[in-house]
Design an enzyme around this catalytic site. Structure first.
Site, PDB file in Angstrom:
ATOM      1  N   HIS A  52       0.809  -1.060   0.002  1.00 44.65           N
ATOM      2  CA  HIS A  52      -0.069  -0.172  -0.155  1.00 44.65           C
ATOM      3  C   HIS A  52       0.680   1.336   0.130  1.00 44.65           C
ATOM      4  CE1 HIS A  52      -4.082  -1.784   1.703  1.00 44.65           C
ATOM      5  NE2 HIS A  52      -3.294  -2.664   1.032  1.00 44.65           N
ATOM      6  N   GLU A  54       1.059   3.996   1.672  1.00 43.82           N
ATOM      7  CA  GLU A  54       1.353   4.449   3.011  1.00 43.82           C
ATOM      8  C   GLU A  54       2.599   3.510   3.529  1.00 43.82           C
ATOM      9  OE1 GLU A  54      -3.310   4.729   3.102  1.00 43.82           O
ATOM     10  OE2 GLU A  54      -1.676   3.471   1.910  1.00 43.82           O
ATOM     11  N   CYS A  82      -6.231   2.293   5.551  1.00 45.22           N
ATOM     12  CA  CYS A  82      -7.033   1.119   6.022  1.00 45.22           C
ATOM     13  C   CYS A  82      -6.485   0.674   7.536  1.00 45.22           C
ATOM     14  CB  CYS A  82      -6.742  -0.321   4.925  1.00 45.22           C
ATOM     15  SG  CYS A  82      -5.215  -0.539   5.135  1.00 45.22           S
ATOM     16  N   CYS A  85      -2.506   0.054   7.425  1.00 45.92           N
ATOM     17  CA  CYS A  85      -1.718   1.389   7.199  1.00 45.92           C
ATOM     18  C   CYS A  85      -2.021   2.253   8.492  1.00 45.92           C
ATOM     19  CB  CYS A  85      -2.080   2.124   6.023  1.00 45.92           C
ATOM     20  SG  CYS A  85      -1.654   1.057   4.395  1.00 45.92           S
TER      21      CYS A  85
END
Length: 148
Positions: A52, A54, A82, A85
Site C-alpha cells: 500500500h 502508506e 485502512c 496502514c
C-alpha cells in the site's frame, strides 16, 4: 506550506498509480516542511498485499531518517487509510495523518483510531477531507474504467 499543497503532491503520486493500473492512492511524508518520502500503490506490480502507498512511503521515510521512529512527521494520503496502514502509522510514531477522500466502502480508520492508539501507546491526529473532491474523483474515475 498548507495541507492542500502536500495533498496535491500526494495526488500526483496517485495519478502515477492510475497510469500503472493500480488503485490510485498516493502519499507524501513531511518532516519540518520537507517532503522526505513519496509513494503510490504498487500492490499489483509487486504482487505483495502490503505494498500500500502508506507502507511504501513509511519504509522510504525510515530509510531516509535512519530510524523506525518517524516522530514529528506528517503523512498525507489521498484515501482514508485502512487498518493495516493506520497501524503502521501508529507503530512508526507518525504525528499527523491527513487524508483526502473518506473510505465509503468500509468503516475506515477514523472509527478505529482511538482504540489502536490506546493499544500502541501513541497519539496520532487524524484530519480528513483535504481536497476530498479531487481525491474522490480520481478514485471514482479509476473504478468506473474498471467496470467498463
Amino acid at each position: 506550506m498548507t495541507q492542500e499543497h502536500y495533498m496535491k503532491l500526494a495526488l500526483k503520486q496517485a495519478k502515477i498509480s492510475y497510469k500503472e493500473d493500480e488503485v490510485p492512492i498516493g502519499v507524501v511524508i513531511v518532516k519540518d516542511g520537507e517532503v522526505i518520502a513519496r509513494a503510490h500503490n504498487t500492490r499489483n506490480a509487486s504482487r505483495d498485499a502490503t505494498e500500500h502507498a502508506e507502507l511504501v512511503a513509511i519504509r522510504r521515510a525510515c530509510k531516509k531518517l535512519g530510524d523506525w521512529r518517524l516522530s514529528g512527521c506528517d503523512l498525507y494520503v489521498t484515501l482514508e487509510p485502512c487498518v493495516m496502514c493506520l497501524g503502521a502509522c501508529y507503530n512508526a510514531r507518525i504525528a499527523n495523518v491527513c487524508f483526502g477522500a473518506f473510505d465509503l466502502s468500509g468503516k475506515g480508520c477514523v472509527q478505529l483510531s482511538e482504540m489502536i492508539g490506546h493499544t500502541l501507546n501513541h497519539e496520532l491526529t487524524l484530519c480528513g477531507g483535504v481536497l476530498e473532491k479531487e481525491c474522490s474523483a480520481l478514485l471514482t474515475e479509476y473504478f468506473k474504467s474498471k467496470r467498463g
